[in-house]
Design a protein around this motif. Structure first.
Motif, PDB file in Angstrom:
ATOM      1  N   LEU A 289      31.409  40.474  45.417  1.00  0.00           N
ATOM      2  CA  LEU A 289      32.097  41.520  44.421  1.00  0.00           C
ATOM      3  C   LEU A 289      33.563  41.517  44.906  1.00  0.00           C
ATOM      4  O   LEU A 289      34.203  41.872  43.942  1.00  0.00           O
ATOM      5  N   ALA A 290      33.826  41.631  46.310  1.00  0.00           N
ATOM      6  CA  ALA A 290      35.076  41.611  46.498  1.00  0.00           C
ATOM      7  C   ALA A 290      35.972  40.409  45.756  1.00  0.00           C
ATOM      8  O   ALA A 290      37.189  40.737  45.266  1.00  0.00           O
ATOM      9  N   GLY A 291      35.319  39.143  45.697  1.00  0.00           N
ATOM     10  CA  GLY A 291      36.054  38.150  44.883  1.00  0.00           C
ATOM     11  C   GLY A 291      36.270  38.398  43.416  1.00  0.00           C
ATOM     12  O   GLY A 291      37.328  38.306  42.757  1.00  0.00           O
ATOM     13  N   VAL A 292      35.171  38.981  42.755  1.00  0.00           N
ATOM     14  CA  VAL A 292      35.452  39.160  41.324  1.00  0.00           C
ATOM     15  C   VAL A 292      36.405  40.559  41.148  1.00  0.00           C
ATOM     16  O   VAL A 292      37.238  40.443  40.193  1.00  0.00           O
ATOM     17  N   HIS A 293      36.400  41.212  42.015  1.00  0.00           N
ATOM     18  CA  HIS A 293      37.389  42.397  41.861  1.00  0.00           C
ATOM     19  C   HIS A 293      38.576  41.943  42.118  1.00  0.00           C
ATOM     20  O   HIS A 293      39.734  42.291  41.388  1.00  0.00           O
ATOM     21  N   ALA A 294      38.961  41.051  43.173  1.00  0.00           N
ATOM     22  CA  ALA A 294      40.259  40.381  43.418  1.00  0.00           C
ATOM     23  C   ALA A 294      40.614  39.625  42.188  1.00  0.00           C
ATOM     24  O   ALA A 294      41.990  39.801  41.798  1.00  0.00           O
ATOM     25  N   ASP A 295      39.806  38.994  41.326  1.00  0.00           N
ATOM     26  CA  ASP A 295      40.130  38.292  40.161  1.00  0.00           C
ATOM     27  C   ASP A 295      40.890  39.152  39.254  1.00  0.00           C
ATOM     28  O   ASP A 295      41.494  38.713  38.299  1.00  0.00           O
ATOM     29  N   VAL A 296      40.216  40.601  39.099  1.00  0.00           N
ATOM     30  CA  VAL A 296      40.521  41.397  38.159  1.00  0.00           C
ATOM     31  C   VAL A 296      41.916  41.997  38.369  1.00  0.00           C
ATOM     32  O   VAL A 296      42.849  42.088  37.514  1.00  0.00           O
ATOM     33  N   VAL A 297      42.150  41.956  39.716  1.00  0.00           N
ATOM     34  CA  VAL A 297      43.560  42.346  40.046  1.00  0.00           C
ATOM     35  C   VAL A 297      44.452  41.349  39.352  1.00  0.00           C
ATOM     36  O   VAL A 297      45.851  41.748  39.211  1.00  0.00           O
ATOM     37  N   ALA A 298      44.372  40.116  39.666  1.00  0.00           N
ATOM     38  CA  ALA A 298      45.309  39.043  39.166  1.00  0.00           C
ATOM     39  C   ALA A 298      45.223  39.167  37.710  1.00  0.00           C
ATOM     40  O   ALA A 298      46.414  38.819  37.121  1.00  0.00           O
TER      41      ALA A 298
END
Length: 360
Positions: A289-298
């Motif tokens: 989940l940390a990864g998919v939310h980091a993708d949203v940041v980008a």
């Protein structure tokens, strides 16, 4: 009794012990996951953001090195901080070896003249909180201060890392952990307007992947709540409630964009037969989940604040359940030393999320 100021030799020994076998030769490689604005002669928001992040990281090193020369348990937590700061410097493009050497010299010189470099865990906790908040604010800045996608993602990950180090240091020293204020989470996405243009499409796709991850998390935590030991069931139930809220918020956001929110899978092939397996499942779910939310940041500038806050929550939850990720939560492409890992073969973040949670 006050802790004596360490000598330069003591600081060098502490730095060497903290860094272990990591190589510090050469300059760091500026890590950019995604395109940034075309470079110009004048410094832009990305350059300013990275310069500020490097300065804050070196500042943290100045406080961490004396603590790394202290006795346990402070020494162990501070050594982890030295290692992580060095990894952050590499990812930010700074010369990690020069930074550590210069910090050791400056710290020893200051201590020799003022005696002000004794380990101060309270000051270190405070600085971790303020620099984590600063990285979050920079990652989610709007207007003229808005950074490129890669810089925003990296800074959001660094902020989450500092929050993890803050939690670890507070536990090691039995001192209260100062709060890390979350960024303002209001989205500027126009309510009810359909997506328009490649940037909006990429942001919507990233939000859909985050929603798919939250659907999977809700399912997984239902299992974790039933399989966790009695002492952790209330914790698992609280996490389950948090993921339900996150799921509903993402549904509302996607509807406001005019998109049809992705639905939960018909089933998830996941097992957790023991309390230990349940904890491992929860940690894996939160890491992904940390990864998919980091993708949203980008991918979605209007939603950076909400996504950065979600990344921070996921990183902390992953650590509570046993994750070993410290330096770059949400950035699976970077190792704990700040260097790039081999790219997996055509594996997307959403696929990894499904694998971690047992989705078909």
């Amino acid at each position: 009794m006050p802790v004596p100021s360490p000598s330069r030799r003591g600081l060098l020994l502490a730095a060497g012990a903290a860094l272990g076998a990591w190589s510090l030769t050469g300059c760091g490689v500026r890590w950019v996951a995604g395109e940034e604005p075309t470079p110009t002669a004048a410094a832009g928001p990305d350059d300013d953001a990275r310069t500020r992040a490097v300065a804050e990281t070196r500042d943290l090193l100045g406080l961490a090195l004396p603590a790394a020369a202290a006795a346990a348990p402070l020494q162990q937590a501070a050594s982890a901080l030295v290692q992580t700061c060095t990894a952050h410097l590499r990812a930010l493009g700074a010369d990690a070896e020069e930074a550590v050497t210069a910090t050791v010299t400056a710290t020893a010189t200051t201590g020799a003249t003022t005696g002000a470099t004794a380990a101060d865990p309270a000051a270190l906790l405070s600085r971790l909180a303020t620099t984590a908040a600063s990285a979050l604010a920079t990652a989610t800045a709007t207007g003229a201060g808005r950074t490129g996608a890669g810089t925003a993602r990296l800074l959001a990950s660094i902020a989450a890392s500092r929050a993890l180090l803050l939690d670890g240091l507070a536990t090691a020293t039995a001192l209260p952990a100062p709060p890390v204020p979350a960024p303002t989470t209001s989205s500027s996405s126009p309510a009810g307007s359909p997506t328009a243009g490649p940037a909006d499409e990429a942001g919507t796709a990233a939000l859909q992947r985050a929603l798919a991850g939250e659907h999977a998390a809700v399912h997984a935590y239902g299992l974790v709540t039933g399989r966790a030991g009695p002492e952790r069931r209330a914790e698992a139930a609280a996490d389950l409630d948090a993921h339900r809220v996150a799921r509903d918020d993402l549904v509302d956001l996607l509807l406001a964009r005019g998109a049809a929110p992705v639905e939960a899978a018909a089933g998830y092939d996941v097992e957790a037969a023991t309390p230990q397996a349940a904890a491992a499942l929860a940690a894996a779910v939160e890491e992904r989940l940390a990864g998919v939310h980091a993708d949203v940041v980008a991918a979605s500038a209007p939603d950076r604040a909400a996504a950065a806050a979600a990344l921070l929550r996921a990183a902390r939850a992953a650590r509570r359940w046993g994750s070993a990720v410290t330096a770059f939560p949400g950035m699976a492409e970077l190792g704990e030393d700040g260097t790039a890992l081999p790219r997996p073969s055509a594996t997307t973040t959403s696929t990894a999320t499904s694998t971690a949670t047992g989705a078909p």
